[in-house]
Design a protein around this motif. Sequence first.
Motif, short mmCIF file in Angstrom:
data_model
loop_
_atom_site.label_atom_id
_atom_site.label_comp_id
_atom_site.label_asym_id
_atom_site.label_seq_id
_atom_site.Cartn_x
_atom_site.Cartn_y
_atom_site.Cartn_z
N GLU A 1 0.96 -1.25 0.06
CA GLU A 1 -0.14 -0.02 -0.06
C GLU A 1 0.88 1.15 0.01
OE1 GLU A 1 -3.36 -0.37 -0.70
OE2 GLU A 1 -3.14 -2.44 -0.09
N THR A 2 0.57 2.00 -0.76
CA THR A 2 1.18 3.39 -0.88
C THR A 2 0.28 4.48 -0.61
OG1 THR A 2 2.79 2.90 -2.76
CG2 THR A 2 2.33 5.08 -2.69
N ARG B 1 -3.78 2.47 -7.91
CA ARG B 1 -2.82 1.92 -8.85
C ARG B 1 -1.76 2.97 -9.28
NH1 ARG B 1 -5.27 1.35 -14.48
NH2 ARG B 1 -7.17 1.47 -13.34
N CYS B 2 -0.69 2.41 -9.48
CA CYS B 2 0.58 3.32 -10.22
C CYS B 2 0.41 3.41 -11.79
CB CYS B 2 1.76 2.87 -9.68
SG CYS B 2 3.25 3.82 -10.23
#
Length: 170
Positions: free
Chosen positions: A83-84, A160-161
């Motif tokens: 998690e970011t 999402r990146c």
Amino acid sequence: MAPVGRGARSVKAPRKDALRLDEIDRKILRALQQDARLTTAQLADKIGLSTTPCWNRLKRLETQGYIDGYVALLNQDKLGLPETVIIELTLDRHDEEMLERFGQLLTSLPEVIEAYLTTGDYDYVVKVAVESTAGYERFLREKLYRIPGIRHSRSSFALRCLKKLTSVQV
């Protein structure tokens, strides 16, 4: 009180050094961004130079500071930190002592992977890596909120990146 940094940094023109890079220098930098483990011989072959001129250019780029260093990029998911979270923080005060102390304490937290003093509504934008929402709550209660001087925070979980670079593109 306005956040520190608002108008405090002057906008600079592009560095004259950047204009001195020729296309071969840029090819070297791009190749190393893709794979910093290339040997000098492999790098030379990839960009179309012989080994000695390639090595000389590489050393010049390092000496002149175009290359800050070489790193291994770690996989957050594999390390159990999928998690970011992006956190925006506002401080109570903006004097030098407060900014210095806050910056030291913030950057000492291992969950913090990026931190910026910013302009705008918030003083800092911070990116952290945690294992879960429960892990993020623990990070807030046990670490971040124990740093004196935080007036307000706002958090957003990254879903999402879409793009992730390790450096500027040349």
